[in-house]
Design a protein around this motif. Structure first.
Motif, PDB file in Angstrom:
ATOM      1  N   UNK A 267       0.832  -1.205   0.000  1.00  0.00           N
ATOM      2  CA  UNK A 267       0.000   0.000   0.000  1.00  0.00           C
ATOM      3  C   UNK A 267       0.866   1.254   0.000  1.00  0.00           C
ATOM      4  N   UNK A 268       1.926   1.242   0.817  1.00  0.00           N
ATOM      5  CA  UNK A 268       2.809   2.403   0.898  1.00  0.00           C
ATOM      6  C   UNK A 268       3.591   2.592  -0.409  1.00  0.00           C
ATOM      7  N   UNK A 269       4.081   1.485  -0.978  1.00  0.00           N
ATOM      8  CA  UNK A 269       4.941   1.586  -2.154  1.00  0.00           C
ATOM      9  C   UNK A 269       4.219   1.597  -3.488  1.00  0.00           C
ATOM     10  N   UNK A 270       3.107   0.859  -3.589  1.00  0.00           N
ATOM     11  CA  UNK A 270       2.455   0.684  -4.890  1.00  0.00           C
ATOM     12  C   UNK A 270       1.845   1.974  -5.423  1.00  0.00           C
ATOM     13  N   UNK A 271       1.304   2.809  -4.552  1.00  0.00           N
ATOM     14  CA  UNK A 271       0.707   4.061  -5.003  1.00  0.00           C
ATOM     15  C   UNK A 271       1.705   4.941  -5.738  1.00  0.00           C
ATOM     16  N   UNK A 272       2.806   5.357  -5.080  1.00  0.00           N
ATOM     17  CA  UNK A 272       3.805   6.180  -5.769  1.00  0.00           C
ATOM     18  C   UNK A 272       4.446   5.479  -6.968  1.00  0.00           C
ATOM     19  N   UNK A 273       4.732   4.165  -6.826  1.00  0.00           N
ATOM     20  CA  UNK A 273       5.389   3.439  -7.912  1.00  0.00           C
ATOM     21  C   UNK A 273       4.506   3.374  -9.155  1.00  0.00           C
ATOM     22  N   UNK A 274       3.218   3.111  -8.969  1.00  0.00           N
ATOM     23  CA  UNK A 274       2.321   3.041 -10.121  1.00  0.00           C
ATOM     24  C   UNK A 274       2.007   4.426 -10.679  1.00  0.00           C
ATOM     25  N   UNK A 275       2.058   5.436  -9.824  1.00  0.00           N
ATOM     26  CA  UNK A 275       1.896   6.800 -10.326  1.00  0.00           C
ATOM     27  C   UNK A 275       3.024   7.121 -11.314  1.00  0.00           C
ATOM     28  N   UNK A 276       4.251   6.781 -10.925  1.00  0.00           N
ATOM     29  CA  UNK A 276       5.408   6.976 -11.807  1.00  0.00           C
ATOM     30  C   UNK A 276       5.286   6.088 -13.043  1.00  0.00           C
ATOM     31  N   UNK A 277       4.826   4.865 -12.829  1.00  0.00           N
ATOM     32  CA  UNK A 277       4.680   3.875 -13.900  1.00  0.00           C
ATOM     33  C   UNK A 277       3.791   4.392 -15.030  1.00  0.00           C
ATOM     34  N   UNK A 278       2.571   4.797 -14.683  1.00  0.00           N
ATOM     35  CA  UNK A 278       1.628   5.216 -15.714  1.00  0.00           C
ATOM     36  C   UNK A 278       1.962   6.595 -16.280  1.00  0.00           C
ATOM     37  N   UNK A 279       2.566   7.460 -15.462  1.00  0.00           N
ATOM     38  CA  UNK A 279       2.990   8.761 -15.985  1.00  0.00           C
ATOM     39  C   UNK A 279       4.061   8.571 -17.058  1.00  0.00           C
ATOM     40  N   UNK A 280       5.022   7.680 -16.780  1.00  0.00           N
ATOM     41  CA  UNK A 280       6.078   7.395 -17.751  1.00  0.00           C
ATOM     42  C   UNK A 280       5.506   6.722 -18.990  1.00  0.00           C
ATOM     43  N   UNK A 281       4.609   5.771 -18.777  1.00  0.00           N
ATOM     44  CA  UNK A 281       3.973   5.054 -19.884  1.00  0.00           C
ATOM     45  C   UNK A 281       3.261   6.011 -20.840  1.00  0.00           C
ATOM     46  N   UNK A 282       2.424   6.889 -20.289  1.00  0.00           N
ATOM     47  CA  UNK A 282       1.670   7.812 -21.132  1.00  0.00           C
ATOM     48  C   UNK A 282       2.588   8.797 -21.851  1.00  0.00           C
ATOM     49  N   UNK A 283       3.604   9.301 -21.126  1.00  0.00           N
ATOM     50  CA  UNK A 283       4.499  10.296 -21.715  1.00  0.00           C
ATOM     51  C   UNK A 283       5.298   9.711 -22.881  1.00  0.00           C
ATOM     52  N   UNK A 284       5.875   8.515 -22.666  1.00  0.00           N
ATOM     53  CA  UNK A 284       6.681   7.888 -23.723  1.00  0.00           C
ATOM     54  C   UNK A 284       5.804   7.476 -24.897  1.00  0.00           C
TER      55      UNK A 284
ATOM     56  N   UNK B 236       4.147   8.588 -30.624  1.00  0.00           N
ATOM     57  CA  UNK B 236       3.011   8.587 -31.538  1.00  0.00           C
ATOM     58  C   UNK B 236       2.074   7.420 -31.362  1.00  0.00           C
ATOM     59  N   UNK B 237       2.030   6.850 -30.149  1.00  0.00           N
ATOM     60  CA  UNK B 237       1.187   5.674 -29.931  1.00  0.00           C
ATOM     61  C   UNK B 237      -0.244   5.983 -29.564  1.00  0.00           C
ATOM     62  N   UNK B 238      -0.654   7.245 -29.594  1.00  0.00           N
ATOM     63  CA  UNK B 238      -2.002   7.626 -29.175  1.00  0.00           C
ATOM     64  C   UNK B 238      -2.963   7.882 -30.342  1.00  0.00           C
ATOM     65  N   UNK B 239      -2.552   7.603 -31.563  1.00  0.00           N
ATOM     66  CA  UNK B 239      -3.418   7.861 -32.702  1.00  0.00           C
ATOM     67  C   UNK B 239      -4.538   6.828 -32.769  1.00  0.00           C
ATOM     68  N   UNK B 240      -5.757   7.293 -32.784  1.00  0.00           N
ATOM     69  CA  UNK B 240      -6.920   6.403 -32.799  1.00  0.00           C
ATOM     70  C   UNK B 240      -6.944   5.549 -34.060  1.00  0.00           C
ATOM     71  N   UNK B 241      -7.251   4.253 -33.869  1.00  0.00           N
ATOM     72  CA  UNK B 241      -7.378   3.350 -35.000  1.00  0.00           C
ATOM     73  C   UNK B 241      -6.075   2.841 -35.570  1.00  0.00           C
ATOM     74  N   UNK B 242      -4.943   3.255 -34.978  1.00  0.00           N
ATOM     75  CA  UNK B 242      -3.626   2.832 -35.481  1.00  0.00           C
ATOM     76  C   UNK B 242      -2.903   2.075 -34.381  1.00  0.00           C
ATOM     77  N   UNK B 243      -2.394   0.888 -34.695  1.00  0.00           N
ATOM     78  CA  UNK B 243      -1.676   0.078 -33.710  1.00  0.00           C
ATOM     79  C   UNK B 243      -0.182   0.351 -33.801  1.00  0.00           C
ATOM     80  N   UNK B 244       0.437   0.670 -32.664  1.00  0.00           N
ATOM     81  CA  UNK B 244       1.866   0.972 -32.616  1.00  0.00           C
ATOM     82  C   UNK B 244       2.551   0.013 -31.640  1.00  0.00           C
TER      83      UNK B 244
END
Length: 315
Positions: free
Chosen positions: A89-106, A111-119
């Motif tokens: 509980x203590x570690x997963x919150x911050x770790x997953x916050x970093x995880x998904x922030x990095x995932x979305x940013x990269x 260019x992986x956010x274009x609708x209908x296109x698989x990257x």
């Protein structure tokens, strides 16, 4: 009244991070997803850890989830199945916050956010970058979690902080990161495979990439289970490295890296030893990744709706 040249809020692409899904909101969604994922399946994860421990005590042999659950509940009490969850509980919150922030940013940069296109390359790369960043934060908490999951750990550690102090005092700071390279050898391919499978399945099921709970749940479960099965050998070695400090076996206590762990495991248990705990690992990972992706995407959709509503009402 909205400005005449303003872009309508409904024209925003759900999958794009900017402009209607802020970094802070993304991190909050990721933190919620991480805590929900780990807490829901924690007892099965505890059994998986015990099944993977090398050379356990005769009374600590677990042959499956049902037998393991019954054995632990009978000898140590039902609540022992949840020992160490505070570390998650203590570690997963911050770790997953970093995880998904990095995932979305990269993913956005590639260019992986274009609708209908698989990257697939964007999905795999963003997943690998996300896990490198998050594991650096989560690894010490994972060490504490696994130490508290072993048999009769209540006799050694009273709490999360007591366990951290004990490990640091007896084994030094390095004990919290001795498994980090091995963890990455597991989590980087695991995350790359999971994200690749998730993006492939979700794009196939939902080409518009709109919010669809069923798609996120199914794609998350299948992607997670597929990745978990293939990376079980690295998970077994990680467990060995993270629990070696409690071993009475001198040879096991001297293991200091991935290759040394592989040699000892093969010597003691052969090739089969590398897949110890594969069933509870897959059984844990499929629902937990389904929960994780569903919680993340639901939070993401909620924030986007709120932001769109605010944008449409702003003068």
């Amino acid at each position: 009244m909205a400005q005449p040249n303003a872009e309508p809020a409904e024209d925003y692409d759900y999958e794009s991070l900017p402009p209607n899904f802020s970094l802070i909101q993304n991190m909050a969604a990721g933190a919620f997803a991480g805590i929900a994922e780990h807490c829901a399946m924690y007892p099965i994860d505890a059994i998986k850890t015990r099944m993977q421990i090398l050379n356990p005590n005769p009374g600590a042999v677990y042959n499956g989830v049902i037998q393991g659950t019954f054995n632990i509940a009978r000898t140590e009490g039902v609540l022992s199945l949840w020992r160490g969850m505070s570390s998650v509980i203590v570690g997963a919150g911050p770790a997953h916050a970093v995880y998904f922030a990095t995932y979305e940013a990269v993913k956005h940069v590639m260019g992986g956010n274009q609708a209908g296109v698989h990257h697939p390359l964007a999905a795999a790369t963003s997943g690998a970058c996300a896990t490198i960043a998050s594991d650096a934060l989560m690894n010490p908490f994972d060490v504490i979690k696994q130490r508290m999951q072993i048999q009769n750990s209540a006799k050694i550690y009273r709490s999360l902080f007591d366990c951290a102090k004990y490990v640091y005092k007896n084994e030094g700071l390095g004990a919290f990161y001795v498994s980090y390279p091995t963890t990455l050898s597991m989590t980087v391919p695991f995350t790359a495979l999971q994200f690749l499978a998730y993006e492939s399945i979700s794009t196939s099921m939902n080409p518009t990439k709109g919010y669809d709970p069923l798609t996120h749940c199914v794609a998350g479960a299948v992607g997670g289970g597929f990745a978990a099965a293939l990376t079980t050998p690295m998970d077994v070695i990680k467990t060995m490295l993270q629990t070696r400090g409690n071993a009475q076996d001198p040879e096991l206590r001297r293991v200091n890296g991935f290759m040394a762990g592989c040699r000892l495991l093969y010597k003691r248990e052969g090739a089969r030893g590398f897949f110890k705990g594969v069933k509870p690992r897959v059984l844990t990972t499929m629902p937990s990744t389904a929960i994780c992706w569903s919680a993340y995407e639901a939070s993401k959709a909620y924030f986007i709706r709120q932001n769109d509503s605010s944008a449409s009402q702003s003068p």
